[in-house]
Scaffold this motif. Structure first.
Motif, mmCIF file in Angstrom:
data_model
loop_
_atom_site.group_PDB
_atom_site.id
_atom_site.type_symbol
_atom_site.label_atom_id
_atom_site.label_comp_id
_atom_site.label_asym_id
_atom_site.label_seq_id
_atom_site.Cartn_x
_atom_site.Cartn_y
_atom_site.Cartn_z
ATOM 1 N N GLU A 9 -42.053 14.729 -68.403
ATOM 2 C CA GLU A 9 -41.970 15.837 -69.357
ATOM 3 C C GLU A 9 -43.304 16.557 -69.488
ATOM 4 O OE1 GLU A 9 -40.904 16.758 -74.008
ATOM 5 O OE2 GLU A 9 -40.082 14.965 -73.068
ATOM 6 N N SER A 10 -44.380 15.805 -69.612
ATOM 7 C CA SER A 10 -45.706 16.401 -69.756
ATOM 8 C C SER A 10 -46.086 17.245 -68.539
ATOM 9 C CB SER A 10 -46.741 15.293 -69.968
ATOM 10 O OG SER A 10 -48.033 15.823 -70.025
ATOM 11 N N LYS A 11 -45.857 16.722 -67.358
ATOM 12 C CA LYS A 11 -46.216 17.458 -66.142
ATOM 13 C C LYS A 11 -45.385 18.724 -65.983
ATOM 14 C CE LYS A 11 -48.320 13.855 -63.411
ATOM 15 N NZ LYS A 11 -48.382 13.191 -62.109
ATOM 16 N N LEU A 12 -44.095 18.646 -66.297
ATOM 17 C CA LEU A 12 -43.248 19.833 -66.164
ATOM 18 C C LEU A 12 -43.591 20.875 -67.229
ATOM 19 C CD1 LEU A 12 -39.825 18.180 -65.265
ATOM 20 C CD2 LEU A 12 -41.463 19.311 -63.731
ATOM 21 N N GLN A 13 -43.928 20.436 -68.424
ATOM 22 C CA GLN A 13 -44.368 21.379 -69.471
ATOM 23 C C GLN A 13 -45.613 22.123 -69.007
ATOM 24 O OE1 GLN A 13 -43.248 22.527 -72.286
ATOM 25 N NE2 GLN A 13 -41.631 21.108 -72.861
ATOM 26 N N LYS A 14 -46.562 21.376 -68.476
ATOM 27 C CA LYS A 14 -47.831 21.970 -68.038
ATOM 28 C C LYS A 14 -47.635 22.913 -66.844
ATOM 29 C CE LYS A 14 -52.494 20.786 -66.635
ATOM 30 N NZ LYS A 14 -53.460 19.728 -66.344
ATOM 31 N N ALA A 15 -46.802 22.507 -65.891
ATOM 32 C CA ALA A 15 -46.623 23.284 -64.656
ATOM 33 C C ALA A 15 -45.790 24.545 -64.859
ATOM 34 C CB ALA A 15 -45.984 22.417 -63.576
ATOM 35 N N PHE A 16 -44.793 24.504 -65.777
ATOM 36 C CA PHE A 16 -43.829 25.594 -65.843
ATOM 37 C C PHE A 16 -43.674 26.259 -67.203
ATOM 38 C CE2 PHE A 16 -42.375 22.655 -62.483
ATOM 39 C CZ PHE A 16 -42.554 23.495 -61.398
ATOM 40 N N THR A 17 -44.230 25.689 -68.258
ATOM 41 C CA THR A 17 -44.035 26.206 -69.614
ATOM 42 C C THR A 17 -42.568 26.631 -69.800
ATOM 43 O OG1 THR A 17 -46.294 27.076 -69.437
ATOM 44 C CG2 THR A 17 -45.039 27.686 -71.388
ATOM 45 N N PRO A 18 -41.657 25.680 -69.661
ATOM 46 C CA PRO A 18 -40.232 26.013 -69.682
ATOM 47 C C PRO A 18 -39.725 26.437 -71.056
ATOM 48 C CG PRO A 18 -40.529 23.646 -69.670
ATOM 49 C CD PRO A 18 -41.894 24.258 -69.531
ATOM 50 N N SER A 19 -38.668 27.233 -71.055
ATOM 51 C CA SER A 19 -38.018 27.597 -72.317
ATOM 52 C C SER A 19 -37.102 26.472 -72.771
ATOM 53 C CB SER A 19 -37.241 28.903 -72.170
ATOM 54 O OG SER A 19 -36.290 28.810 -71.125
ATOM 55 N N THR A 20 -36.571 25.703 -71.816
ATOM 56 C CA THR A 20 -35.826 24.484 -72.139
ATOM 57 C C THR A 20 -36.207 23.398 -71.144
ATOM 58 O OG1 THR A 20 -33.901 24.984 -70.762
ATOM 59 C CG2 THR A 20 -33.833 25.787 -73.031
ATOM 60 N N LEU A 21 -36.259 22.171 -71.644
ATOM 61 C CA LEU A 21 -36.576 21.030 -70.788
ATOM 62 C C LEU A 21 -35.946 19.788 -71.371
ATOM 63 C CD1 LEU A 21 -38.069 19.649 -68.437
ATOM 64 C CD2 LEU A 21 -40.070 19.488 -69.935
ATOM 65 N N SER A 22 -35.229 19.075 -70.517
ATOM 66 C CA SER A 22 -34.628 17.808 -70.909
ATOM 67 C C SER A 22 -34.875 16.817 -69.788
ATOM 68 C CB SER A 22 -33.129 17.987 -71.144
ATOM 69 O OG SER A 22 -32.522 16.765 -71.460
ATOM 70 N N LEU A 69 -44.080 16.709 -59.493
ATOM 71 C CA LEU A 69 -43.835 15.295 -59.782
ATOM 72 C C LEU A 69 -44.099 14.399 -58.576
ATOM 73 C CD1 LEU A 69 -40.545 15.681 -61.848
ATOM 74 C CD2 LEU A 69 -42.899 15.491 -62.698
ATOM 75 N N ALA A 70 -44.918 14.851 -57.649
ATOM 76 C CA ALA A 70 -45.162 14.107 -56.404
ATOM 77 C C ALA A 70 -45.641 12.681 -56.669
ATOM 78 C CB ALA A 70 -46.177 14.850 -55.540
ATOM 79 N N GLU A 71 -46.513 12.499 -57.621
ATOM 80 C CA GLU A 71 -47.041 11.161 -57.920
ATOM 81 C C GLU A 71 -45.934 10.224 -58.403
ATOM 82 O OE1 GLU A 71 -50.404 9.046 -60.779
ATOM 83 O OE2 GLU A 71 -50.286 11.222 -60.677
ATOM 84 N N ALA A 74 -43.518 9.305 -55.591
ATOM 85 C CA ALA A 74 -44.109 8.363 -54.642
ATOM 86 C C ALA A 74 -44.187 6.957 -55.221
ATOM 87 C CB ALA A 74 -45.511 8.830 -54.240
ATOM 88 N N GLY A 75 -43.974 6.837 -56.515
ATOM 89 C CA GLY A 75 -44.123 5.543 -57.165
ATOM 90 C C GLY A 75 -42.892 5.089 -57.902
ATOM 91 N N PRO A 76 -42.906 5.219 -59.216
ATOM 92 C CA PRO A 76 -41.844 4.593 -60.008
ATOM 93 C C PRO A 76 -40.475 5.268 -59.946
ATOM 94 C CG PRO A 76 -43.297 5.826 -61.456
ATOM 95 C CD PRO A 76 -43.906 5.860 -60.066
ATOM 96 N N VAL A 77 -40.412 6.542 -59.579
ATOM 97 C CA VAL A 77 -39.126 7.249 -59.597
ATOM 98 C C VAL A 77 -38.432 7.090 -58.245
ATOM 99 C CG1 VAL A 77 -37.979 9.485 -59.842
ATOM 100 C CG2 VAL A 77 -39.894 8.893 -61.336
ATOM 101 N N HIS A 78 -37.250 6.513 -58.290
ATOM 102 C CA HIS A 78 -36.463 6.303 -57.067
ATOM 103 C C HIS A 78 -35.527 7.484 -56.816
ATOM 104 C CE1 HIS A 78 -34.123 4.262 -54.002
ATOM 105 N NE2 HIS A 78 -33.027 4.569 -54.667
ATOM 106 N N ALA A 79 -34.984 8.064 -57.884
ATOM 107 C CA ALA A 79 -34.025 9.158 -57.738
ATOM 108 C C ALA A 79 -34.221 10.185 -58.839
ATOM 109 C CB ALA A 79 -32.599 8.622 -57.774
#
Length: 89
Positions: A9-22, A69-71, A74-79
């Motif tokens: 959530e933090s990375k997507l907020q910073k990268a895109f300043t989205p109007s909605t994010l879940s 979300l590359a990091e 490459a690590g904890p996220v499988h899907a």
């Protein structure tokens, strides 16, 4: 919200300043499957709307999210399921 979901959530907020994010942790749906971790936080759905996606194809939007979300990928996220929408949709 778990640590991995909070980082996403933090990375997507910073990268895109989205109007909605879940950010939804779907890990419990994949318990016992390949890539599932005992503590969860391995399978996520991201629903995001941002003006940064205006005029981009779905593939281009997904690439931008994957790059942000590359990091984690490459690590904890499988899907990761991505539902990225332009602000004009």
């Amino acid at each position: 919200m778990g640590d991995v979901a909070a980082r996403i959530e933090s990375k997507l907020q910073k990268a895109f300043t989205p109007s909605t994010l879940s950010v939804i942790d779907d890990s419990h749906l994949h318990a016992g499957h390949a890539g599932a971790r005992p503590g969860g936080q391995s399978h996520f759905t991201v629903e995001i709307t941002a003006s940064r996606f205006d005029g981009l194809t779905r593939v281009a939007r997904h690439r931008l999210v994957n790059e942000a979300l590359a990091e984690e990928l490459a690590g904890p996220v499988h899907a990761l399921v991505i539902r990225a929408r332009a602000s004009t949709e």
